[in-house]
Write a protein that holds these residues in place. Structure first.
Motif, PDB file in Angstrom:
ATOM      1  N   ALA A   1      50.950  61.417  49.823  1.00 54.90           N
ATOM      2  CA  ALA A   1      52.445  61.674  50.478  1.00 54.90           C
ATOM      3  C   ALA A   1      52.793  62.702  50.750  1.00 54.90           C
ATOM      4  O   ALA A   1      53.343  62.715  52.042  1.00 54.90           O
ATOM      5  N   VAL A   2      52.555  63.523  50.485  1.00 52.78           N
ATOM      6  CA  VAL A   2      52.282  64.962  51.427  1.00 52.78           C
ATOM      7  C   VAL A   2      51.276  65.220  52.808  1.00 52.78           C
ATOM      8  O   VAL A   2      52.229  65.612  53.939  1.00 52.78           O
ATOM      9  N   GLN A   3      50.620  64.236  52.881  1.00 51.74           N
ATOM     10  CA  GLN A   3      50.376  63.828  54.520  1.00 51.74           C
ATOM     11  C   GLN A   3      51.228  63.646  55.648  1.00 51.74           C
ATOM     12  O   GLN A   3      51.472  63.736  56.273  1.00 51.74           O
ATOM     13  N   PHE A   4      52.185  62.527  55.039  1.00 52.40           N
ATOM     14  CA  PHE A   4      53.402  62.182  55.725  1.00 52.40           C
ATOM     15  C   PHE A   4      54.142  62.467  56.207  1.00 52.40           C
ATOM     16  O   PHE A   4      54.850  63.036  57.436  1.00 52.40           O
ATOM     17  N   VAL A   5      54.079  63.882  55.536  1.00 54.25           N
ATOM     18  CA  VAL A   5      55.227  65.074  55.430  1.00 54.25           C
ATOM     19  C   VAL A   5      54.511  66.059  56.786  1.00 54.25           C
ATOM     20  O   VAL A   5      55.700  66.785  57.462  1.00 54.25           O
ATOM     21  N   SER A   6      53.292  66.358  56.773  1.00 50.12           N
ATOM     22  CA  SER A   6      52.273  67.455  57.217  1.00 50.12           C
ATOM     23  C   SER A   6      52.334  66.764  58.448  1.00 50.12           C
ATOM     24  O   SER A   6      52.711  67.498  59.752  1.00 50.12           O
ATOM     25  N   ASP A   7      51.937  65.284  58.880  1.00 49.28           N
ATOM     26  CA  ASP A   7      51.972  64.456  60.048  1.00 49.28           C
ATOM     27  C   ASP A   7      53.356  64.862  60.800  1.00 49.28           C
ATOM     28  O   ASP A   7      53.769  64.819  62.290  1.00 49.28           O
ATOM     29  N   ALA A   8      54.418  64.254  60.015  1.00 48.55           N
ATOM     30  CA  ALA A   8      56.196  64.854  60.551  1.00 48.55           C
ATOM     31  C   ALA A   8      56.034  65.897  61.202  1.00 48.55           C
ATOM     32  O   ALA A   8      56.728  66.617  62.389  1.00 48.55           O
ATOM     33  N   ALA A   9      55.740  66.846  60.253  1.00 47.90           N
ATOM     34  CA  ALA A   9      56.266  67.877  60.956  1.00 47.90           C
ATOM     35  C   ALA A   9      55.131  68.403  62.390  1.00 47.90           C
ATOM     36  O   ALA A   9      55.863  69.394  63.014  1.00 47.90           O
ATOM     37  N   ARG A  10      54.168  68.090  62.107  1.00 49.97           N
ATOM     38  CA  ARG A  10      52.951  68.598  63.284  1.00 49.97           C
ATOM     39  C   ARG A  10      53.721  67.723  64.363  1.00 49.97           C
ATOM     40  O   ARG A  10      53.396  68.597  65.483  1.00 49.97           O
ATOM     41  N   SER A  11      54.340  65.945  64.104  1.00 53.36           N
ATOM     42  CA  SER A  11      54.441  65.460  65.637  1.00 53.36           C
ATOM     43  C   SER A  11      55.521  66.132  66.027  1.00 53.36           C
ATOM     44  O   SER A  11      55.893  66.043  67.354  1.00 53.36           O
ATOM     45  N   LEU A  12      56.884  67.217  65.489  1.00 53.66           N
ATOM     46  CA  LEU A  12      57.629  67.699  65.673  1.00 53.66           C
ATOM     47  C   LEU A  12      58.092  68.732  66.099  1.00 53.66           C
ATOM     48  O   LEU A  12      58.477  69.853  66.344  1.00 53.66           O
TER      49      LEU A  12
END
Length: 381
Positions: free
Chosen positions: A302-313
């Motif tokens: 779940a943390v990976q989903f958040v981290s990937d979203a932050a990086r993509s933005l």
């Protein structure tokens, strides 16, 4: 984007103007329901675990069940700001940003209404009573009874002291377990001129005020796996009557631990210490615990989903070195799913949470909403 954000800011300001304490969020829930109803979710549940509101968007096809949560309750803090939308309820105000969290999740509801899930179902939880640690457990129980069970769960919390729009993540423990300990010492009153004819709890209380904080490990684990802390927060001995030697005393403490097992050990050790001192003085005692929060344990997926979203933005991503010492009842959802509670920075110089001058920064709403959208889209891939 402005056309979508302005109504969310207006909603936040309305909630800020009309705050309600934990367990009393009746009008808050009504405002949330009125905002969500035109979006036509497959189900719109109210009175879930108290004044909880849940919007359910169901694809009708197999897939993950995902929960997004916002907290809705306010604090018993008198507001000191001069805002146009300042609290109209004396002694009650949104000093933790739950009005902002709610507005952001309402924005995600608008987005999902226009981009319905193609697999699984999404539950948006507007949760009461976070500050007392009761809301999440009550909502979880009610939703499980209705046949819902999360595969993933997400929540965010604004964090003053971090750069505006930064995203703060951590695998494992994100927020500490905590619980309140209430100690009642029961002796016997007497005339103050004849204390020997009574049984004053003063000496036992004094020993406990020294010994209980000593249970904190302060870097020395003392049989614990990780950090533990015991903080005295209240004490009362007798009454202001100069002719009376007291017969009762109350002492309260807050216990914190990064691991749930350590919380049990700390609680048991503290209770044993109280009983040992009271027994030595042949004095009665009662011990109870309240406002119990488990540790919030984040799942790496779940943390990976958040981290990937932050990086993509293109948002600054900060990995917290240590868990936060405060507690969050989102922990109950995390115990039932792959979950992530994460922080979003409110600004390095922003007033602290629970401070009378605090106000949720509206500038966070667009950023946080983009994060929710990105995470939602990734779970639909």
């Amino acid at each position: 984007m402005k056309k979508m954000i302005d109504p969310l800011i207006a909603l936040r300001h309305e909630l800020h103007r009309t705050p309600e304490l934990s367990g009393q969020e009746k009008e808050t829930a009504r405002r949330i329901r009125d905002f969500l109803s035109p979006l036509k979710p497959e189900q719109l549940l109210t009175m879930v675990g108290g004044h909880g509101v849940v919007a359910i968007f169901d694809s009708g096809t197999p897939g993950p069940e995902v929960w997004f949560r916002a907290d809705t309750d306010a604090l018993p803090v008198n507001e000191t700001t001069q805002l146009d939308y300042a609290s109209g309820n004396p002694g009650v105000s949104h000093k933790c940003g739950h009005d902002g969290h709610t507005a952001i999740l309402a924005g995600l509801a608008e987005y999902i209404a226009l981009h319905r899930p193609t697999k699984g179902r999404v539950l948006l939880l507007f949760q009461p009573a976070e500050e007392t640690g009761q809301g999440a457990a009550a909502m979880l129980k009610a939703l499980k009874a209705l046949g819902f069970s999360p595969e993933y769960a997400f929540a965010l919390h604004n964090l003053p002291g971090y750069p505006l729009n930064s995203v703060i993540v951590r695998n494992g423990t994100f927020a500490a377990a905590s619980r309140g300990m209430v100690i009642r010492l029961k002796g016997r009153t007497s005339h103050a001129s004849e204390p020997e004819k009574g049984m004053s709890p003063a000496a036992v209380m004094a020993r406990l005020m020294v010994d209980l904080p000593g249970l904190s490990n302060n870097g020395d684990l003392k049989g614990y796996r990780d950090f533990v802390l015991l903080t005295l927060i209240y004490g009362n001995l007798g009454s202001p009557a100069f002719g009376t030697s007291p017969g009762e005393a109350v002492l309260m403490a807050t216990l914190r631990a990064y691991q749930n097992g350590d919380m049990e050990l700390l609680s048991n050790t503290a209770a044993e210490l109280v009983r040992r001192h009271s027994d030595a003085a042949a004095m009665g005692c009662e011990i109870s615990f309240t406002e119990e929060f488990p540790a919030t344990m984040n799942h790496p997926e779940a943390v990976q989903f958040v981290s990937d979203a932050a990086r993509s933005l293109g948002l600054p991503l900060i990995e917290a070195g240590l868990p936060f010492r405060w507690s969050e009842d989102f922990a109950h959802f995390a115990m039932e799913s792959k979950a992530a509670l994460f922080g979003i920075g409110s600004g390095t110089d922003h007033p602290a949470l629970h401070h009378p001058d605090y106000d949720f920064p509206d500038k966070l709403i667009p950023t946080a909403l983009k994060l929710w959208k990105d995470i939602y889209q990734r779970l639909q891939e």
